[in-house]
Design a protein around this motif. Structure first.
Motif, PDB file in Angstrom:
ATOM      1  N   MET A   1      -7.016  -0.447  -9.426  1.00 45.89           N
ATOM      2  CA  MET A   1      -6.698   0.599  -8.475  1.00 45.89           C
ATOM      3  C   MET A   1      -7.147   1.938  -9.079  1.00 45.89           C
ATOM      4  N   SER A   2      -7.843   2.730  -8.277  1.00 45.13           N
ATOM      5  CA  SER A   2      -8.356   4.010  -8.758  1.00 45.13           C
ATOM      6  C   SER A   2      -7.221   5.024  -8.952  1.00 45.13           C
ATOM      7  N   ALA A   3      -7.527   6.082  -9.695  1.00 42.71           N
ATOM      8  CA  ALA A   3      -6.544   7.134  -9.950  1.00 42.71           C
ATOM      9  C   ALA A   3      -6.090   7.796  -8.647  1.00 42.71           C
ATOM     10  N   ARG A   4      -7.028   7.995  -7.716  1.00 41.85           N
ATOM     11  CA  ARG A   4      -6.651   8.600  -6.428  1.00 41.85           C
ATOM     12  C   ARG A   4      -5.762   7.666  -5.620  1.00 41.85           C
ATOM     13  N   SER A   5      -6.041   6.370  -5.679  1.00 44.19           N
ATOM     14  CA  SER A   5      -5.192   5.408  -4.966  1.00 44.19           C
ATOM     15  C   SER A   5      -3.773   5.433  -5.527  1.00 44.19           C
ATOM     16  N   LYS A   6      -3.658   5.516  -6.842  1.00 43.51           N
ATOM     17  CA  LYS A   6      -2.336   5.593  -7.475  1.00 43.51           C
ATOM     18  C   LYS A   6      -1.626   6.887  -7.077  1.00 43.51           C
ATOM     19  N   ALA A   7      -2.383   7.980  -7.009  1.00 41.52           N
ATOM     20  CA  ALA A   7      -1.798   9.259  -6.603  1.00 41.52           C
ATOM     21  C   ALA A   7      -1.326   9.198  -5.149  1.00 41.52           C
ATOM     22  N   ARG A   8      -2.115   8.562  -4.285  1.00 39.57           N
ATOM     23  CA  ARG A   8      -1.700   8.409  -2.881  1.00 39.57           C
ATOM     24  C   ARG A   8      -0.415   7.593  -2.791  1.00 39.57           C
ATOM     25  N   LYS A   9      -0.313   6.549  -3.598  1.00 40.09           N
ATOM     26  CA  LYS A   9       0.889   5.709  -3.611  1.00 40.09           C
ATOM     27  C   LYS A   9       2.095   6.539  -4.043  1.00 40.09           C
ATOM     28  N   GLU A  10       1.927   7.356  -5.076  1.00 42.90           N
ATOM     29  CA  GLU A  10       3.010   8.243  -5.514  1.00 42.90           C
ATOM     30  C   GLU A  10       3.421   9.202  -4.401  1.00 42.90           C
ATOM     31  N   ALA A  11       2.426   9.801  -3.768  1.00 46.07           N
ATOM     32  CA  ALA A  11       2.709  10.743  -2.686  1.00 46.07           C
ATOM     33  C   ALA A  11       3.409  10.035  -1.529  1.00 46.07           C
ATOM     34  N   LEU A  12       2.923   8.863  -1.177  1.00 45.50           N
ATOM     35  CA  LEU A  12       3.538   8.107  -0.087  1.00 45.50           C
ATOM     36  C   LEU A  12       4.986   7.786  -0.419  1.00 45.50           C
ATOM     37  N   ASP A  13       5.258   7.380  -1.646  1.00 38.39           N
ATOM     38  CA  ASP A  13       6.631   7.087  -2.056  1.00 38.39           C
ATOM     39  C   ASP A  13       7.545   8.293  -1.870  1.00 38.39           C
ATOM     40  N   GLN A  14       7.053   9.476  -2.253  1.00 41.42           N
ATOM     41  CA  GLN A  14       7.856  10.695  -2.122  1.00 41.42           C
ATOM     42  C   GLN A  14       8.061  11.092  -0.657  1.00 41.42           C
ATOM     43  N   ILE A  15       7.013  10.976   0.144  1.00 42.06           N
ATOM     44  CA  ILE A  15       7.115  11.304   1.575  1.00 42.06           C
ATOM     45  C   ILE A  15       8.086  10.348   2.253  1.00 42.06           C
ATOM     46  N   PHE A  16       7.970   9.062   1.945  1.00 42.81           N
ATOM     47  CA  PHE A  16       8.839   8.053   2.530  1.00 42.81           C
ATOM     48  C   PHE A  16      10.296   8.285   2.129  1.00 42.81           C
ATOM     49  N   GLU A  17      10.532   8.519   0.852  1.00 44.53           N
ATOM     50  CA  GLU A  17      11.907   8.731   0.381  1.00 44.53           C
ATOM     51  C   GLU A  17      12.543   9.942   1.058  1.00 44.53           C
ATOM     52  N   ALA A  18      11.786  11.031   1.151  1.00 46.02           N
ATOM     53  CA  ALA A  18      12.307  12.238   1.790  1.00 46.02           C
ATOM     54  C   ALA A  18      12.646  11.973   3.254  1.00 46.02           C
ATOM     55  N   ASP A  19      11.773  11.262   3.963  1.00 46.88           N
ATOM     56  CA  ASP A  19      12.009  10.955   5.371  1.00 46.88           C
ATOM     57  C   ASP A  19      13.219  10.033   5.526  1.00 46.88           C
ATOM     58  N   LEU A  20      13.292   9.027   4.682  1.00 44.33           N
ATOM     59  CA  LEU A  20      14.379   8.051   4.766  1.00 44.33           C
ATOM     60  C   LEU A  20      15.738   8.692   4.487  1.00 44.33           C
ATOM     61  N   ARG A  21      15.780   9.558   3.496  1.00 41.35           N
ATOM     62  CA  ARG A  21      17.045  10.186   3.088  1.00 41.35           C
ATOM     63  C   ARG A  21      17.334  11.496   3.829  1.00 41.35           C
ATOM     64  N   GLY A  22      16.333  11.981   4.574  1.00 41.95           N
ATOM     65  CA  GLY A  22      16.528  13.209   5.347  1.00 41.95           C
ATOM     66  C   GLY A  22      16.593  14.459   4.498  1.00 41.95           C
ATOM     67  N   HIS A  23      15.841  14.489   3.413  1.00 45.07           N
ATOM     68  CA  HIS A  23      15.803  15.696   2.593  1.00 45.07           C
ATOM     69  C   HIS A  23      14.361  16.159   2.397  1.00 45.07           C
ATOM     70  N   ALA A  24      14.216  17.288   1.725  1.00 45.97           N
ATOM     71  CA  ALA A  24      12.885  17.863   1.512  1.00 45.97           C
ATOM     72  C   ALA A  24      12.062  16.988   0.569  1.00 45.97           C
ATOM     73  N   ILE A  25      10.755  17.037   0.758  1.00 52.32           N
ATOM     74  CA  ILE A  25       9.842  16.304  -0.109  1.00 52.32           C
ATOM     75  C   ILE A  25       9.898  16.926  -1.500  1.00 52.32           C
ATOM     76  N   ASN A  26      10.007  16.073  -2.526  1.00 50.80           N
ATOM     77  CA  ASN A  26      10.072  16.517  -3.911  1.00 50.80           C
ATOM     78  C   ASN A  26       8.720  16.290  -4.581  1.00 50.80           C
ATOM     79  N   VAL A  27       8.090  17.370  -5.004  1.00 46.83           N
ATOM     80  CA  VAL A  27       6.808  17.239  -5.685  1.00 46.83           C
ATOM     81  C   VAL A  27       7.031  16.693  -7.087  1.00 46.83           C
ATOM     82  N   GLY A  28       7.982  17.248  -7.837  1.00 45.47           N
ATOM     83  CA  GLY A  28       8.359  16.722  -9.146  1.00 45.47           C
ATOM     84  C   GLY A  28       7.198  16.478 -10.080  1.00 45.47           C
ATOM     85  N   GLU A  29       7.365  15.473 -10.923  1.00 45.43           N
ATOM     86  CA  GLU A  29       6.338  15.130 -11.904  1.00 45.43           C
ATOM     87  C   GLU A  29       5.498  13.982 -11.374  1.00 45.43           C
ATOM     88  N   VAL A  30       4.393  14.338 -10.734  1.00 43.56           N
ATOM     89  CA  VAL A  30       3.478  13.349 -10.177  1.00 43.56           C
ATOM     90  C   VAL A  30       2.058  13.719 -10.593  1.00 43.56           C
TER      91      VAL A  30
END
Length: 96
Positions: free
Chosen positions: A1-30
Motif C-alpha cells: 500500500m502506498s504512502a498516500r493510500s495509508k494517509a487516505r486510510k488515516e484521514a478516512l478513519d478520523q472523518i468516520f470517527e468524528a461523524d459517528l461520535r458527532g464531534h469535530a474532526i481531529n487532525v492530531g498526529e497523522v
C-alpha cells in the motif's frame, strides 16, 4: 500500500470517527497528506455536505451510512480541492 493510500486510510478513519461520535474532526498526529485531507474537509465541510445532499438522489443525508458519507467527503475533497487526477478520486470511492 502506498504512502498516500495509508494517509487516505488515516484521514478516512478520523472523518468516520468524528461523524459517528458527532464531534469535530481531529487532525492530531497523522501523516502529512492525511492532515492536508482533514484540514481540507474541515474547511469545506458545509460545501462538501451540500454536494452530497444535492447529488445523492433518493437518499436522505442522515440515512446515508456513516462510512459511505465519510468516503464521499474524502473523495469530494480530493475531486474539488485536491491535487489527484479525477480517476484516482473515483477509484477511491469505487475501490478499484
Amino acid at each position: 500500500m502506498s504512502a498516500r493510500s495509508k494517509a487516505r486510510k488515516e484521514a478516512l478513519d478520523q472523518i468516520f470517527e468524528a461523524d459517528l461520535r458527532g464531534h469535530a474532526i481531529n487532525v492530531g498526529e497523522v501523516r502529512d497528506y492525511a492532515a492536508e485531507i482533514l484540514q481540507g474537509v474541515i474547511a469545506n465541510q458545509s460545501r462538501i455536505d451540500e454536494f452530497i445532499r444535492t447529488y445523492a438522489q433518493g437518499w436522505d443525508f442522515d440515512r446515508i451510512p456513516n462510512v459511505d458519507r465519510s468516503i464521499l467527503r474524502l473523495a469530494i475533497w480530493e475531486l474539488m480541492w485536491g491535487s489527484v487526477p479525477e480517476s484516482v478520486a473515483i477509484a477511491i470511492v469505487t475501490g478499484k
